[in-house]
Write an enzyme that holds these catalytic residues in place. Structure first.
Site, PDB file in Angstrom:
ATOM      1  N   HIS A   3      41.259  38.247  51.959  1.00  0.00           N
ATOM      2  CA  HIS A   3      41.675  36.834  51.933  1.00  0.00           C
ATOM      3  C   HIS A   3      43.200  36.679  52.027  1.00  0.00           C
ATOM      4  CE1 HIS A   3      37.568  36.525  50.896  1.00  0.00           C
ATOM      5  NE2 HIS A   3      37.687  36.647  49.582  1.00  0.00           N
ATOM      6  N   LYS A  17      32.365  40.881  53.592  1.00  0.00           N
ATOM      7  CA  LYS A  17      33.280  41.857  53.026  1.00  0.00           C
ATOM      8  C   LYS A  17      32.655  42.418  51.746  1.00  0.00           C
ATOM      9  CE  LYS A  17      36.106  40.644  49.668  1.00  0.00           C
ATOM     10  NZ  LYS A  17      35.628  39.984  48.470  1.00  0.00           N
ATOM     11  N   HIS A  76      35.370  34.557  54.102  1.00  0.00           N
ATOM     12  CA  HIS A  76      35.018  33.144  53.928  1.00  0.00           C
ATOM     13  C   HIS A  76      36.252  32.244  53.808  1.00  0.00           C
ATOM     14  CE1 HIS A  76      35.404  33.848  49.534  1.00  0.00           C
ATOM     15  NE2 HIS A  76      35.585  32.559  49.438  1.00  0.00           N
ATOM     16  N   ASP A 133      11.874  47.056  52.357  1.00  0.00           N
ATOM     17  CA  ASP A 133      12.830  48.011  51.803  1.00  0.00           C
ATOM     18  C   ASP A 133      13.635  48.528  52.998  1.00  0.00           C
ATOM     19  OD1 ASP A 133      14.257  50.108  50.898  1.00  0.00           O
ATOM     20  OD2 ASP A 133      12.597  51.111  49.864  1.00  0.00           O
ATOM     21  N   GLU A 189      42.765  32.510  39.921  1.00  0.00           N
ATOM     22  CA  GLU A 189      41.421  32.142  39.479  1.00  0.00           C
ATOM     23  C   GLU A 189      41.378  32.127  37.959  1.00  0.00           C
ATOM     24  OE1 GLU A 189      38.094  33.779  42.113  1.00  0.00           O
ATOM     25  OE2 GLU A 189      39.523  35.419  41.971  1.00  0.00           O
TER      26      GLU A 189
HETATM   27  C1  BG6 Z   1      35.465  36.735  46.797  1.00  0.00           C
HETATM   28  C2  BG6 Z   1      35.852  37.734  45.736  1.00  0.00           C
HETATM   29  O1  BG6 Z   1      35.599  37.297  48.073  1.00  0.00           O
HETATM   30  O2  BG6 Z   1      36.315  35.592  46.705  1.00  0.00           O
HETATM   31  C3  BG6 Z   1      35.774  37.099  44.355  1.00  0.00           C
HETATM   32  O3  BG6 Z   1      34.976  38.838  45.793  1.00  0.00           O
HETATM   33  C4  BG6 Z   1      36.593  35.825  44.318  1.00  0.00           C
HETATM   34  O4  BG6 Z   1      36.219  38.011  43.363  1.00  0.00           O
HETATM   35  C5  BG6 Z   1      36.232  34.911  45.468  1.00  0.00           C
HETATM   36  O5  BG6 Z   1      36.339  35.192  43.079  1.00  0.00           O
HETATM   37  C6  BG6 Z   1      37.179  33.727  45.542  1.00  0.00           C
HETATM   38  O6  BG6 Z   1      36.720  32.823  46.505  1.00  0.00           O
HETATM   39  P1  BG6 Z   1      37.011  31.279  46.367  1.00  0.00           P
HETATM   40  O7  BG6 Z   1      36.480  30.675  47.618  1.00  0.00           O
HETATM   41  O8  BG6 Z   1      36.269  30.814  45.144  1.00  0.00           O
HETATM   42  O9  BG6 Z   1      38.494  31.135  46.198  1.00  0.00           O
END
Ligand code: BG6
Length: 503
Positions: A251, A159, A189, A103, A227
């Site tokens: 991003h 993040k 990422h 924890d 998306e």
């Molecule tokens: C994340 C967001 O950082 O990135 C999500 O929190 C989003 O909401 C995602 O769906 C998108 O990542 P990718 O790599 O699938 O385009």
């Protein structure tokens, strides 16, 4: 040691190159760890890229022993990384994977973690915080109190770092109390995606584009992250952040920076990050007076995506909400290179397609020598850098359409395509963005990680827009799931005689 500037640079680089001798995964049994992090580790292991014999210690709240945890991870690997499992990489990785229930809100727990690290001979581990950001502070305090943050120990944070500038400062201060800045690796990422890195290669490994990469030749830039998925059961998190905090602050801003930055002098972390920060500093603030003209917010209502009837965001949440699931922005970068070039940014959930792309539209020719229909055929050149669903780079050029006609020459726009999938038969799979990032973090290379000042500058700009919205009292406009957002998103770009790129 002669003590010249070059020597100290070399030392710094060498210092950064120290490799961590273990990986500690907080949130090791969580969704991100099982879906992305362990599969990434397994692929790295299969390719022989992990430091030899690297031990992994996962922590989570649930009580279980190593064997139960390994079975859980194996199941995830069989689903997500079957190719790597087939090479025996999963067996090797799992044999070195351990689990400790803890924890992390209790300081004493870190003593136990420390004992386990010692037993596993980890003296300079990489601590990966794959947990809710609300736990970053207590984990860093715990690691510090237990004396686990010295030497080459590093920390990786996911993040979102804060909900706004003020809260991100608090988190950054607390993490910096335990780790110095060069040992903090903030993940976005998107920077681990291969095409995003390719953007650096495209811009700075070719002479072709740089002379054209400015307001003399470029008409405008579009960045779209669309998306099809909705928010679903992530709404408790999402409702606090909206598209601005979830996608734009991180991003979208990172993509914008890589498109717009000046050439760095080399690929050293600070050389690249200094240039990105300069872009963020040059972003024109959008205040109360500009917000209605330059920003459109939307929230998806029920509709049809991919042939499936889906519910609206408010129904998913179970109550009304002012949170945006879509945003379109006209942004400007106030510097010499980009003065007068609009950057149209657009991101949303429950849109018709999954599509992430950067689209650079060049200006038309200054004078057309073509008359009649061929004059109408004439289109400006463009460069499309597509990240998802497929990685592709397409430069559109005007050509003469083959054939004879009494009208004279006819023109057509043709693509010069660099489809990464076609060019590189191997690896046939798409790499997980985390593979590159974990590898770099273990090796102490922070070029693809986000520095504190970048996070804060991005929040400052996003906070300004959010604040302007609040003061303008503009609620998000509903849009049907499966559409390209509210009508205002089209008006935003069309009123300037431009249009969103369509296939
Ligand atoms: C994340 C967001 O950082 O990135 C999500 O929190 C989003 O909401 C995602 O769906 C998108 O990542 P990718 O790599 O699938 O385009």
């Amino acid at each position: 040691m002669s003590g010249t500037v070059e020597d100290s640079m070399t030392e710094r680089v060498q210092e950064q190159a120290a490799v961590n001798d273990g990986l500690v995964l907080f949130g090791g049994n969580g969704d991100l760890a099982l879906r992305m992090l362990f599969p990434s580790l397994c692929f790295l292991e299969a390719e022989g890229l992990l430091p030899e014999g690297l031990p992994v210690l996962a922590t989570g709240r649930s009580a279980m022993d190593d064997d139960v945890f390994r079975a859980l991870v194996r199941e995830a690997l069989e689903r997500r990384a079957p190719e790597a499992v087939a090479t025996g990489a999963a067996d090797r990785l799992l044999a070195r994977t351990h689990y400790i229930a803890a924890d992390v809100t209790h300081l004493e727990e870190f003593k136990r973690i420390g004992v386990r690290l010692q037993a596993l001979k980890m003296s300079n581990p990489l601590f990966y915080l794959s947990v809710s950001p609300s736990l970053y502070t207590s984990i860093c305090q715990g690691l510090l109190a237990a004396g686990l943050t010295s030497g080459e120990a590093r920390v990786v944070m996911e993040k979102p770092i804060g909900k706004d500038l003020a809260s991100s400062r608090v988190i950054n201060d607390q993490v910096q109390a335990a780790f110095s800045e060069e040992r903090i690796f903030r993940i976005d990422h998107y920077l681990g995606k291969e095409t995003v890195q390719n953007l650096i290669a495209l811009r700075f490994a070719n002479t072709l584009f740089e002379p054209l990469w400015n307001n003399l030749t470029i008409d405008h830039v579009q960045i779209t992250i669309a998306e099809t998925q909705g928010v679903g059961d992530r709404w408790p998190y999402y409702d606090e952040y909206g598209a601005m905090g979830d996608m734009v602050q991180n991003h979208m801003m990172q993509l914008l920076c890589l498109v717009a930055m000046e050439p760095p002098s080399d690929l050293q972390p600070d050389s690249v990050r200094n240039e990105k920060v300069k872009v963020l500093r040059s972003l024109r603030p959008i205040g109360r007076a500009e917000v209605a003209q330059n920003v459109v917010r939307g929230q998806y209502a029920k509709g049809v995506v991919g042939g499936q009837q889906v519910t609206g965001y408010a129904e998913e949440k179970g109550s009304e909400s002012q949170t945006e699931t879509f945003v379109a922005i006209q942004a400007h970068i106030d510097n010499w290179r980009w003065a007068g070039v609009p950057f149209y940014l657009r991101t949303g959930k429950r849109l018709p397609d999954r599509d992430t792309e950067i689209y650079i539209q060049f200006k038309g020719v200054p004078h057309s020598i073509f008359a009649g229909e061929s004059r109408q055929d004439l289109q400006p050149n463009s460069l499309l850098i597509r990240l998802q669903p497929e990685e592709d780079i397409v430069l559109r050029l005007m050509n003469q359409r083959p054939g004879l006609s009494l009208d004279g020459m006819r023109l057509e726009s043709l693509p010069l395509s660099l489809s990464l999938k076609t060019v590189h038969k191997t690896p046939s799979r798409r790499r997980i963005a985390y593979e590159r990032l974990i590898l770099d973090a273990l090796n102490g290379n922070s070029t693809l990680f986000v520095r504190r000042d970048e996070v804060e500058k991005a929040w400052e700009w996003v906070d300004g827009v959010n604040d302007a919205w609040r003061r303008a009292g503009l609620p998000p406009k509903p849009y049907a799931a499966g559409s390209w957002g509210p009508a205002g998103a089209f008006a935003l770009i069309e009123r300037e005689g431009r249009a969103w790129r369509e296939d």
